[in-house]
Write an enzyme that holds these catalytic residues in place. Structure first.
Site, mmCIF file in Angstrom:
data_model
loop_
_atom_site.group_PDB
_atom_site.id
_atom_site.type_symbol
_atom_site.label_atom_id
_atom_site.label_comp_id
_atom_site.label_asym_id
_atom_site.label_seq_id
_atom_site.Cartn_x
_atom_site.Cartn_y
_atom_site.Cartn_z
ATOM 1 N N PRO A 91 9.945 -3.175 -6.628
ATOM 2 C CA PRO A 91 10.989 -2.254 -7.106
ATOM 3 C C PRO A 91 11.561 -2.686 -8.451
ATOM 4 O O PRO A 91 12.128 -1.881 -9.175
ATOM 5 C CB PRO A 91 12.048 -2.329 -6.007
ATOM 6 C CG PRO A 91 11.312 -2.776 -4.793
ATOM 7 C CD PRO A 91 10.255 -3.715 -5.302
ATOM 8 N N GLU A 118 9.611 -10.321 1.949
ATOM 9 C CA GLU A 118 10.674 -10.107 0.950
ATOM 10 C C GLU A 118 10.107 -10.085 -0.468
ATOM 11 O O GLU A 118 10.792 -9.713 -1.414
ATOM 12 C CB GLU A 118 11.747 -11.202 1.072
ATOM 13 C CG GLU A 118 12.459 -11.233 2.409
ATOM 14 C CD GLU A 118 12.983 -9.835 2.797
ATOM 15 O OE1 GLU A 118 12.605 -9.354 3.885
ATOM 16 O OE2 GLU A 118 13.713 -9.230 1.979
ATOM 17 N N ARG A 156 -8.860 9.646 -10.204
ATOM 18 C CA ARG A 156 -9.005 11.087 -10.456
ATOM 19 C C ARG A 156 -9.191 11.416 -11.933
ATOM 20 O O ARG A 156 -9.570 12.527 -12.290
ATOM 21 C CB ARG A 156 -7.812 11.873 -9.898
ATOM 22 C CG ARG A 156 -6.480 11.575 -10.536
ATOM 23 C CD ARG A 156 -5.360 12.300 -9.841
ATOM 24 N NE ARG A 156 -5.442 13.748 -10.019
ATOM 25 C CZ ARG A 156 -5.086 14.400 -11.134
ATOM 26 N NH1 ARG A 156 -4.633 13.696 -12.160
ATOM 27 N NH2 ARG A 156 -5.153 15.709 -11.218
ATOM 28 N N ASP A 171 -2.587 18.863 -16.385
ATOM 29 C CA ASP A 171 -1.798 18.274 -15.305
ATOM 30 C C ASP A 171 -0.321 18.207 -15.651
ATOM 31 O O ASP A 171 0.067 18.287 -16.801
ATOM 32 C CB ASP A 171 -2.215 16.796 -15.159
ATOM 33 C CG ASP A 171 -3.043 16.563 -13.929
ATOM 34 O OD1 ASP A 171 -3.610 15.479 -13.838
ATOM 35 O OD2 ASP A 171 -3.126 17.489 -13.106
#
Ligand code: 4FV
Length: 255
Positions: A91, A118, A156, A171
Site C-alpha cells: 500500500p 504484515e 493484454r 482503452d
C-alpha cells in the site's frame, strides 16, 4: 519478456495463465512467468520464512534471509547483463497506472515479490527492492493479487493478444481519459415500461461523427468522475480545441 514471481502461493498463478484473452500471451511465450516458492528458501529445519516483529505488535514479518536466498537464485537463473528490477507490492507503493504498465509491456520483464503477513523486513526492501507498487488504498492479505493484476495488464498489451490492436489504443487511460460508453444489440432495449435506444450517431455509419461523439463522451465522463485526469491530459497537451469546446460548460438556456 520474463517475470519471475517470488511467492508463498505459486498455485494462484496457473489458472490466470490458462484462461481469458491473456492466455495467448503466456502460451505463446511473449510473457514468460517463472514461479519461485519462497518456502523452498526458508530457514532450516522447518523452512521458516517469517517471524514475530521486533518491538512487539501483531502479526508476522517476512524474513530477509530467505528472501535474499530466493532473489540470488532468481538472479542466477535470469543471468542478465542488465539486471531486471525487483518489484514489491505494498500500500506504500507508487500507485500503479497505465503508463507504468505500458513501460513494463515494452520491457524485458521484472522480478515480482509477493509479500504476505504484515510485510517484509525493511532492510531487505531498502537494500534490494527497486520499485514498490500499490494497486489501491486498501490492505490485501498478500502481494499475489497485485502481481496478477500487473501480469494481466501487461499481457493484454502484447501484440496479437487483443483481437484488434485498436482495442487497447481506445482503452481507458490510452489517452489518459476514461473510456466512452459502449452499446451492442438490441438497438432498442426494453427497460421497465419503456425502451432505451442506442444513441443514433452510433447507427449512422458516419465514422467521424461517431469518433467525435465517443471522444466527447469520454471527456464528459472523465470530467465528471476524474477531473484530475482532465487536468493531466490538458497539461500534457493531449486536449485539442474540439476537446476544450466539448469540455466548456454549456450556456444555460434562457428561461
Ligand atoms: C497491496 C496493495 C497490499 C500488505 C501487507 C500484502 C499487502 C501484505 N499491495 N497494493 N494495496 N499488500 O495490500 O499492493 O503483506
Amino acid at each position: 519478456m520474463r517475470f519471475d514471481v517470488i511467492t508463498l502461493f505459486p498455485e494462484l498463478f496457473g489458472p490466470h495463465q490458462a484462461h481469458g484473452v491473456t492466455r495467448r500471451a503466456f502460451e505463446s511465450g511473449q510473457v514468460e512467468v517463472r514461479l519461485w516458492n519462497l518456502r523452498d528458501f526458508g530457514d532450516p529445519p522447518h523452512a521458516r520464512v517469517d517471524d514475530r516483529p521486533y518491538g512487539g505488535g501483531p502479526g508476522m514479518v517476512l524474513l530477509a534471509e530467505p528472501l535474499e536466498r530466493a532473489l540470488a537464485a532468481v538472479r542466477a537463473a535470469r543471468a542478465e547483463a542488465d539486471p531486471a528490477p525487483l518489484v514489491n507490492f505494498s500500500p506504500a507503493g507508487e500507485p500503479l497506472r497505465q503508463d507504468r504498465v505500458e513501460a513494463f509491456a515494452a520491457g524485458a520483464g521484472a522480478i515480482l515479490l509477493c509479500a504476505r503477513y504484515e510485510g517484509v523486513d525493511q532492510r531487505f526492501i531498502d537494500a534490494r527492492v527497486d520499485l514498490e507498487l500499490s494497486i489501491g488504498d486498501y490492505v490485501l492479505s498478500g502481494g499475489d493479487l497485485p502481481a496478477l493484476v500487473l501480469l494481466d495488464a501487461v499481457a493484454r498489451l502484447q501484440p496479437g493478444v487483443l483481437g484488434d490492436a485498436r482495442s487497447h489504443q481506445q482503452d481507458s487511460f490510452s489517452d489518459g481519459l476514461l473510456d466512452c460508453p459502449h452499446y451492442s444489440r438490441p438497438e432498442r432495449l426494453a427497460v421497465g415500461a419503456g425502451e432505451v435506444p442506442v444513441p443514433d450517431v452510433l447507427l449512422s455509419g458516419h465514422h467521424a461523427a461517431i469518433e467525435r461523439w465517443r471522444r466527447d463522451q469520454a471527456l464528459a465522463t472523465t470530467r465528471a468522475r476524474r477531473p484530475d485526469l482532465v487536468e493531466a491530459a490538458r497539461a500534457a497537451g493531449r486536449l485539442d480545441a474540439a476537446d476544450e469546446a466539448a469540455l466548456a460548460p454549456k450556456p444555460r438556456p434562457k428561461l
